[in-house]
Motif scaffolding. Structure first.
Motif, mmCIF file in Angstrom:
data_model
loop_
_atom_site.group_PDB
_atom_site.id
_atom_site.type_symbol
_atom_site.label_atom_id
_atom_site.label_comp_id
_atom_site.label_asym_id
_atom_site.label_seq_id
_atom_site.Cartn_x
_atom_site.Cartn_y
_atom_site.Cartn_z
ATOM 1 N N PHE A 1 0.830 -1.208 0.000
ATOM 2 C CA PHE A 1 0.000 0.000 0.000
ATOM 3 C C PHE A 1 0.867 1.261 0.000
ATOM 4 C CE2 PHE A 1 -3.503 -2.730 0.538
ATOM 5 C CZ PHE A 1 -4.660 -1.984 0.315
ATOM 6 N N CYS A 2 1.994 1.246 0.687
ATOM 7 C CA CYS A 2 2.906 2.392 0.637
ATOM 8 C C CYS A 2 3.440 2.587 -0.779
ATOM 9 C CB CYS A 2 4.061 2.189 1.613
ATOM 10 S SG CYS A 2 3.626 2.381 3.363
ATOM 11 N N HIS A 3 3.826 1.502 -1.435
ATOM 12 C CA HIS A 3 4.332 1.579 -2.807
ATOM 13 C C HIS A 3 3.260 2.135 -3.735
ATOM 14 C CE1 HIS A 3 5.777 0.153 -6.741
ATOM 15 N NE2 HIS A 3 6.976 0.055 -6.202
ATOM 16 N N HIS A 4 2.039 1.674 -3.563
ATOM 17 C CA HIS A 4 0.916 2.141 -4.396
ATOM 18 C C HIS A 4 0.706 3.647 -4.232
ATOM 19 C CE1 HIS A 4 -3.008 2.114 -6.335
ATOM 20 N NE2 HIS A 4 -3.576 2.581 -5.246
ATOM 21 N N HIS A 5 0.720 4.122 -3.009
ATOM 22 C CA HIS A 5 0.506 5.559 -2.770
ATOM 23 C C HIS A 5 1.710 6.373 -3.219
ATOM 24 C CE1 HIS A 5 -3.355 5.789 -0.489
ATOM 25 N NE2 HIS A 5 -3.136 4.489 -0.431
ATOM 26 N N TRP A 6 2.903 5.829 -3.083
ATOM 27 C CA TRP A 6 4.092 6.517 -3.586
ATOM 28 C C TRP A 6 4.029 6.677 -5.094
ATOM 29 C CZ3 TRP A 6 8.034 3.553 -6.291
ATOM 30 C CH2 TRP A 6 9.139 4.318 -6.681
ATOM 31 N N ARG A 7 3.610 5.637 -5.795
ATOM 32 C CA ARG A 7 3.494 5.715 -7.248
ATOM 33 C C ARG A 7 2.526 6.829 -7.658
ATOM 34 N NH1 ARG A 7 4.505 2.085 -10.970
ATOM 35 N NH2 ARG A 7 2.440 2.461 -11.862
ATOM 36 N N ALA A 8 1.480 7.015 -6.881
ATOM 37 C CA ALA A 8 0.468 8.010 -7.223
ATOM 38 C C ALA A 8 0.843 9.409 -6.762
ATOM 39 C CB ALA A 8 -0.879 7.613 -6.616
ATOM 40 N N GLY A 9 1.551 9.513 -5.636
ATOM 41 C CA GLY A 9 1.758 10.828 -5.045
ATOM 42 C C GLY A 9 3.189 11.279 -4.869
ATOM 43 N N GLY A 10 4.156 10.420 -5.209
ATOM 44 C CA GLY A 10 5.551 10.825 -5.140
ATOM 45 C C GLY A 10 6.012 11.174 -3.735
ATOM 46 N N ASN A 11 6.927 12.142 -3.641
ATOM 47 C CA ASN A 11 7.534 12.490 -2.354
ATOM 48 C C ASN A 11 6.546 13.083 -1.370
ATOM 49 O OD1 ASN A 11 10.099 11.563 -2.981
ATOM 50 N ND2 ASN A 11 10.720 13.497 -3.922
ATOM 51 N N ALA A 12 5.523 13.766 -1.870
ATOM 52 C CA ALA A 12 4.503 14.306 -0.963
ATOM 53 C C ALA A 12 3.791 13.164 -0.248
ATOM 54 C CB ALA A 12 3.503 15.168 -1.738
ATOM 55 N N ALA A 13 3.506 12.098 -0.979
ATOM 56 C CA ALA A 13 2.873 10.933 -0.362
ATOM 57 C C ALA A 13 3.803 10.288 0.654
ATOM 58 C CB ALA A 13 2.482 9.928 -1.438
ATOM 59 N N LEU A 14 5.095 10.246 0.364
ATOM 60 C CA LEU A 14 6.047 9.648 1.302
ATOM 61 C C LEU A 14 6.088 10.417 2.621
ATOM 62 C CD1 LEU A 14 9.097 8.655 -0.932
ATOM 63 C CD2 LEU A 14 7.306 7.178 0.001
ATOM 64 N N ARG A 15 6.040 11.735 2.537
ATOM 65 C CA ARG A 15 6.042 12.531 3.771
ATOM 66 C C ARG A 15 4.809 12.219 4.606
ATOM 67 N NH1 ARG A 15 8.247 16.357 0.123
ATOM 68 N NH2 ARG A 15 6.197 17.268 -0.314
ATOM 69 N N MET A 16 3.660 12.108 3.957
ATOM 70 C CA MET A 16 2.428 11.773 4.664
ATOM 71 C C MET A 16 2.524 10.376 5.276
ATOM 72 S SD MET A 16 -1.339 11.148 3.014
ATOM 73 C CE MET A 16 -0.682 9.713 2.138
ATOM 74 N N LEU A 17 3.058 9.411 4.515
ATOM 75 C CA LEU A 17 3.159 8.035 4.998
ATOM 76 C C LEU A 17 4.125 7.931 6.174
ATOM 77 C CD1 LEU A 17 3.243 6.241 1.541
ATOM 78 C CD2 LEU A 17 1.366 6.186 3.198
ATOM 79 N N ARG A 18 5.205 8.681 6.108
ATOM 80 C CA ARG A 18 6.163 8.647 7.221
ATOM 81 C C ARG A 18 5.512 9.177 8.496
ATOM 82 N NH1 ARG A 18 11.401 7.630 7.485
ATOM 83 N NH2 ARG A 18 12.562 8.417 9.282
ATOM 84 N N HIS A 19 4.711 10.227 8.359
ATOM 85 C CA HIS A 19 3.990 10.775 9.518
ATOM 86 C C HIS A 19 3.000 9.748 10.064
ATOM 87 C CE1 HIS A 19 1.985 13.657 12.112
ATOM 88 N NE2 HIS A 19 0.830 13.308 11.561
ATOM 89 N N ARG A 20 2.253 9.111 9.183
ATOM 90 C CA ARG A 20 1.250 8.134 9.619
ATOM 91 C C ARG A 20 1.884 6.909 10.268
ATOM 92 N NH1 ARG A 20 -2.876 7.514 4.493
ATOM 93 N NH2 ARG A 20 -3.833 9.609 4.535
ATOM 94 N N SER A 21 3.086 6.562 9.847
ATOM 95 C CA SER A 21 3.718 5.349 10.351
ATOM 96 C C SER A 21 4.013 5.425 11.843
ATOM 97 C CB SER A 21 5.018 5.057 9.584
ATOM 98 O OG SER A 21 6.008 6.038 9.857
ATOM 99 N N ALA A 22 3.980 6.622 12.415
ATOM 100 C CA ALA A 22 4.227 6.778 13.849
ATOM 101 C C ALA A 22 3.212 6.010 14.685
ATOM 102 C CB ALA A 22 4.220 8.257 14.227
#
Length: 220
Positions: A177-198
């Protein structure tokens, strides 16, 4: 439960198939009778749980290159410091390149792959490697799996036996799911995912963040 884990990371279970991540799966794990003996190796978690969360693309590299069902068995052989996939009964039959080329014919939308362990085409680090006399000397990759990992080094990949470990299965689904969202949203998605992973506990937290760091070093 996997849906609960996804909600913990802020992922809603997609209602429409078009919104689901796409993963490749060795076709025999989906219950398709494509193995060399005409049988299958249906995997309960893949068949019964993952299909509710993702779109599955079944793949059998051996059938895709034109091998019949049933068919004579093949094996990985160490030959002149190279690993080749050859017929057991007829070593002059070499399928290495044909199987490897199948990795380049997959859809570009994949966000993960579940592979049949110990397969001379699909095994990932679990496939017996033989000497020229047919004796097993160690473990390695099948030809298709090796080419897939080389082409897509950040693609989440797992053997079916890996998913028998509940913690590994949870980590794998999160990465898909992280890979899927990264493909769609790039680095902005990664920043959001890193925050959520907490919200994750260990060891999922550290493993997920290491995976996000790998994605950050690439271009989707």
């Amino acid at each position: 439960m996997l849906p609960d884990l996804l909600r913990q990371m802020g992922f809603e279970t997609p209602r429409r198939d078009i919104d689901k991540p796409v993963i490749g799966v060795s076709a025999c794990l989906m219950g398709e009778p494509v193995r060399h003996d005409g049988d299958h190796r249906r995997h309960a978690l893949v068949h019964d749980q993952l299909v509710a969360l993702v779109r599955v693309t079944p793949v059998c590299p051996e059938v895709s290159i034109g091998l019949p069902v049933p068919r004579p068995p093949i094996q990985v052989v160490e030959l002149n410091n190279q690993r080749r996939v050859r017929g057991v009964a007829d070593p002059d039959q070499d399928f290495t390149e044909a199987l490897s080329e199948q990795a380049g014919r997959l859809p570009g939308s994949l966000s993960g792959f579940v592979l049949k362990s110990r397969s001379p085409s699909c095994g990932l680090g679990t496939t017996p490697v033989h000497d020229t006399r047919g004796s097993a000397r160690g473990l390695g990759d099948g030809a298709f799996a090796n080419a897939l990992a080389a082409r897509h080094p950040r693609l989440p990949m797992a053997n079916d036996c890996d998913l028998d470990d509940p913690l590994f299965a949870r980590a794998f689904v999160l990465r898909v799911f992280c890979h899927h969202h990264w493909r769609a949203g790039g680095n902005a998605a990664l920043r959001m995912l890193r925050h959520r992973s907490a919200t994750l506990g260990e060891p999922l937290l550290s493993g997920t963040r290491r995976f996000l760091d790998r994605l950050a070093r690439a271009t989707p």
